[in-house]
Design an enzyme around this catalytic site. Structure first.
Site, PDB file in Angstrom:
ATOM      1  N   ASN A 160      40.543  36.696  41.584  1.00 24.38           N
ATOM      2  CA  ASN A 160      41.536  36.032  40.582  1.00 24.38           C
ATOM      3  C   ASN A 160      41.976  34.729  41.284  1.00 24.38           C
ATOM      4  O   ASN A 160      42.515  34.590  42.628  1.00 24.38           O
ATOM      5  CB  ASN A 160      42.765  36.691  40.266  1.00 24.38           C
TER       6      ASN A 160
ATOM      7  N   HIS B 193      46.950  33.063  48.882  1.00 23.57           N
ATOM      8  CA  HIS B 193      45.876  33.414  50.277  1.00 23.57           C
ATOM      9  C   HIS B 193      44.483  33.346  49.563  1.00 23.57           C
ATOM     10  O   HIS B 193      44.313  34.098  48.550  1.00 23.57           O
ATOM     11  CB  HIS B 193      46.405  34.519  50.977  1.00 23.57           C
TER      12      HIS B 193
ATOM     13  N   HIS C  89      41.680  35.381  48.623  1.00 24.31           N
ATOM     14  CA  HIS C  89      41.275  36.770  48.722  1.00 24.31           C
ATOM     15  C   HIS C  89      40.786  37.235  47.411  1.00 24.31           C
ATOM     16  O   HIS C  89      40.763  36.403  46.462  1.00 24.31           O
ATOM     17  CB  HIS C  89      42.601  37.519  48.988  1.00 24.31           C
TER      18      HIS C  89
ATOM     19  N   GLN D  46      39.689  41.111  45.178  1.00 20.42           N
ATOM     20  CA  GLN D  46      39.996  42.691  45.248  1.00 20.42           C
ATOM     21  C   GLN D  46      38.923  43.637  44.744  1.00 20.42           C
ATOM     22  O   GLN D  46      37.912  42.904  44.457  1.00 20.42           O
ATOM     23  CB  GLN D  46      41.174  43.066  44.151  1.00 20.42           C
TER      24      GLN D  46
END
Length: 405
Positions: free
Chosen positions: A184, A195, A197, A199
């Site tokens: 996202n 940050h 990143h 998932q």
């Protein structure tokens, strides 16, 4: 050739933490242990069935406590410092760890866990099952801002290797039915951390989107993906094509920006891709993302979703696919899901897919000129696993998950 190195360890509360070192890393082999006092893990959530649709909803109240857009000096995904005891104890290239507030897990087995696909498909009133499974966070970089598109080709290649490795590991866990890596990007999407990143969700069921795809396969036949790819590659909706992958705007795109990326040969998930395919994906995907950001003068919010075949179901027919979508329909306009889309699931597209593809091709060309991706600096030979030094440290705790069961 050089290998990407996997260094598994654990956090102080027993959660898995895995470092993935770039093939051209400058980091040494040792990693500091997590010196925080272990905190209790949240109880595993409970799924409830919606009898109107037959879909399962995980009620994960612990997620209400997650951090919301902290300042950079308190970034929980940055390497830990004396003033910021973050989730990752040491400097890293790529790091993956179990989510502190998961939607599924930490339990993998439970007396009220799903008993199989037939059990999950049975519609009833007030049916519940334990939300077994696993949720992980994938940190693309120690930087406090950015996204996948801001990575170097070497770092992108490491993330792809981590996705493939975690897909293999999570698919082997008891009760896991489907593994879903995603990113996202942007506050308009609802991110809670700046940050860079993503998932990974390991679901205890086959997701509604994939269930709909199975129905399409039942109706059309097993060559659905091959036939789609052939049609799209012959259309004017192609955004970027390589030897192993093609990125295109789909014929029936729902979103103002929607790009699908398909491998040219059939692979069910990232674990089945080979080194050459992963190498090309690292640079092709970066070019696509930088093209998306070149559409406007500010970064574009998006969801990048890796659709993978379920564990042990229809894998000879269902092909790995990346679906990137954005609600951005103009420099200062977003598409909101209102009455027809949100309530009825009946979509209305705002931009003709052919027009969107032409704009994206031009944007990729601009990005190639102004923000070129470049090539992988070293050939990647694969993944090697070496236990991190912190694993043997007296501060590293044993696995608490057995006690949770």
């Amino acid at each position: 050739m050089a290998a990407i190195t996997k260094r598994p360890t654990r956090l102080s509360d027993g959660r898995d933490l895995i470092y993935y070192d770039d093939a051209d890393t400058t980091l040494g082999p040792e990693r500091k242990p997590d010196l925080r006092e272990p905190a209790p893990r949240p109880a595993t959530a409970t799924m409830r069935m919606d009898p109107l649709t037959g879909e399962w909803v995980s009620i994960a109240a612990a997620r209400q406590n997650r951090v919301m857009l902290p300042p950079a000096e308190l970034d929980p995904l940055a390497p830990a410092s004396p003033s910021n005891p973050s989730e990752i104890p040491d400097l890293y290239d790529v790091a993956v760890f179990e989510n502190k507030s998961p939607s599924f897990g930490p339990l993998l087995e439970d007396p009220n866990a799903p008993e199989g696909l037939d059990d999950l498909a049975q519609v009833g009133l007030e049916r519940t099952r334990t939300s077994v499974g696993r949720c992980e966070v994938v940190c693309f970089s120690p930087a406090t801002t950015g996204s996948f598109g801001s990575l170097t080709p070497s770092r992108a290649r490491t993330v792809i290797e981590a996705w493939a490795d975690r897909t293999a590991v999570l698919s082997a866990l008891p009760g896991v039915r489907q593994v879903f890596p995603f990113e996202n990007r942007g506050e308009a999407i609802g991110v809670t951390l700046h940050h860079p990143h993503g998932q990974i969700y390991a679901y205890p069921y086959i997701t509604p989107r994939t269930s709909a795809l199975i129905r399409s396969l039942d109706s059309y036949g097993p060559t659905l993906f091959a036939d789609i790819l052939e049609r799209e590659r012959a259309s004017d909706r192609v955004v970027l094509a390589g030897e192993h992958w093609t990125a295109y705007v789909p014929f029936a795109a729902r979103w103002p920006i929607e790009i699908h990326v398909l491998p040219h040969r059939h692979v069910a998930d990232l674990t089945e891709t080979n080194a050459a395919e992963r190498d090309e994906l690292a640079t092709l995907y970066l070019r696509v993302l930088r093209g998306v950001d070149a559409l406007y003068d500010s970064p574009t919010p998006y969801i990048a979703a890796w659709h993978q075949a379920p564990v042990g179901v229809r894998r000879d027919e269902m092909r790995l696919m990346l679906q990137l979508t954005s609600p951005r329909r103009g420099a200062d306009k977003l598409k909101f899901l209102a009455g027809s889309e949100a309530a009825m699931g009946a979509w209305v597209g705002d931009i003709p897919p052919e027009q969107a593809a032409a704009a994206l091709r031009e944007a990729v060309a601009r990005a190639d000129r102004d923000n070129p991706v470049g090539a992988l600096p070293v050939a990647v030979s694969g993944l090697v696993t070496e236990p991190a030094a912190a694993t043997d440290s007296p501060t590293a705790l044993p696995d608490h998950r057995e006690a949770d069961r």
